[in-house]
Write an enzyme that holds these catalytic residues in place. Structure first.
Site, mmCIF file in Angstrom:
data_model
loop_
_atom_site.group_PDB
_atom_site.id
_atom_site.type_symbol
_atom_site.label_atom_id
_atom_site.label_comp_id
_atom_site.label_asym_id
_atom_site.label_seq_id
_atom_site.Cartn_x
_atom_site.Cartn_y
_atom_site.Cartn_z
ATOM 1 C CB THR A 210 -1.020 0.139 1.094
ATOM 2 O OG1 THR A 210 -0.229 0.607 2.659
ATOM 3 C CG2 THR A 210 -1.471 -1.282 1.613
ATOM 4 C CG ASN B 204 5.456 -0.621 8.166
ATOM 5 O OD1 ASN B 204 6.492 -1.016 8.988
ATOM 6 N ND2 ASN B 204 5.672 -0.073 6.923
ATOM 7 C CB SER C 203 4.903 -2.355 18.430
ATOM 8 O OG SER C 203 4.743 -1.489 19.401
ATOM 9 C CE1 TYR D 239 5.714 6.010 16.104
ATOM 10 C CE2 TYR D 239 7.172 4.994 18.100
ATOM 11 C CZ TYR D 239 6.796 5.022 16.570
ATOM 12 O OH TYR D 239 7.215 3.945 15.829
ATOM 13 C CE LYS E 153 4.187 2.302 15.973
ATOM 14 N NZ LYS E 153 3.741 1.707 14.832
ATOM 15 C CB THR F 147 13.994 3.791 8.484
ATOM 16 O OG1 THR F 147 13.475 4.097 9.768
ATOM 17 C CG2 THR F 147 14.352 2.018 8.644
#
Length: 307
Positions: A36, A86, A137, A151, A155, A186
């Site tokens: 997606t 994700n 998570s 955040y 999670k 990342t």
């Protein structure tokens, strides 16, 4: 779950980072992937060349639109075997300085959207009496850090949804896992920093309070020589799904337990998890006289026939 069975994966947020690495690895092993993205322009050319199928999904959309995307995913190959929730982004700001609209938006992407997408696929999984739901998570979803309240809370909410869901779907042979990545190189930190309007708090200025945490966490991992490798993460997650490689024997039915639903990924998160467990154990033990003192005395239980 046969290790040799080809699986169809639906991976949200597959345009970069962990999602893209996992999509590439699953495709390289002969599985099919529906990836997606919020627009076709964001669909990586490398995934297209590898055989990945794009699906437009915006987790900030309405519940109905999110569920519709789940239904569209089922039409591509006629089935989905592995759902990976994700996609996400982070609001990293001290609690006092949070913009509540940003908090609501982050919960939409990190909690409400994944729940709606999961709801769309559960009837399919139940009918086939098979399926895996992997909710991504974080280290912060298990143990808090200064500045990461919004955040981490989102999670943690998804974690508890996952825990409860695992009990609910056990009779249907549906597996639920919580993937817990630690620090990986990342674009998460770069993106979070680009939308951070509170880099220089004049109140919360100690490192323990999360001051400049988006800059300091990467620095600390470089100094410690500990950075996660997304390609290795993708391989380990694939093995957990298929019950092969390093995950052989950890899958329910191979000797693994349903209660083993948390999958730590990264030395930092594994060590943090063990430390947190020890703290929780000490917490429960030191307060034992207090929590035991609040029960109704045995001789008074007769006054509570209906509980």
């Amino acid at each position: 779950m046969s290790a040799q069975t080809e699986k169809v994966w639906l991976i949200t947020g597959a345009n970069s980072g962990i999602g893209r690495a996992l999509a590439h690895y699953a495709l390289s092993q002969g599985d099919k992937v529906i990836a997606t993205v919020r627009s076709l322009s964001k669909f990586p050319e490398s995934l297209k060349k590898a055989g990945g199928q794009p699906l437009i999904l915006d987790l900030s959309a309405s519940d109905a639109d999110i569920r519709k995307a789940g239904e569209e995913a089922l039409k591509i190959y006629g089935q989905v075997d592995v759902l990976v929730n994700n996609a996400g982004w982070g609001v990293v700001v001290p609690v006092e300085e949070l913009d509540m609209d940003e908090v609501r938006a982050s919960f939409q992407t990190l909690v409400f959207g994944p729940v709606a997408l999961t709801q769309a696929l559960l009837p399919h999984f139940r009918e086939r009496r098979t399926g895996q739901i992997l909710n991504v998570s974080s280290n912060g979803g298990f143990a808090g850090y200064g500045g990461w309240g919004a955040y981490s809370a989102a999670k943690a909410a998804l974690d508890l949804f996952s825990d409860c869901l695992s009990h609910e779907v056990a009779p249907f042979n549906i597996r639920v896992l919580i993937l817990m990545p630690g620090y990986f190189s990342t674009n998460f930190f770069q993106y979070a920093a680009s939308v951070d309007k509170h880099k220089d708090s004049t109140v919360y200025t100690e490192p323990s309070q999360g001051f400049r945490t988006l800059e300091e966490i990467p620095k600390s991992h470089v100094a410690a020589g500990q950075i996660g490798d997304v390609e290795k993460l993708a391989a380990r997650v694939y093995e957990v799904v298929h019950g092969t490689g390093m995950a052989k024997g950890l899958v329910e039915g191979q000797g693994g337990k349903r209660d083993w639903l948390r999958v730590p990924l990264g030395s930092d998160v594994g060590e943090r998890m063990l430390g947190r467990i020890q703290t929780l154990k000490e917490n429960a033990e030191v307060f034992e006289p207090i929590w035991r003192s609040t029960d109704v005395e045995p001789e008074r239980l007769k006054y509570f026939p209906r509980g």
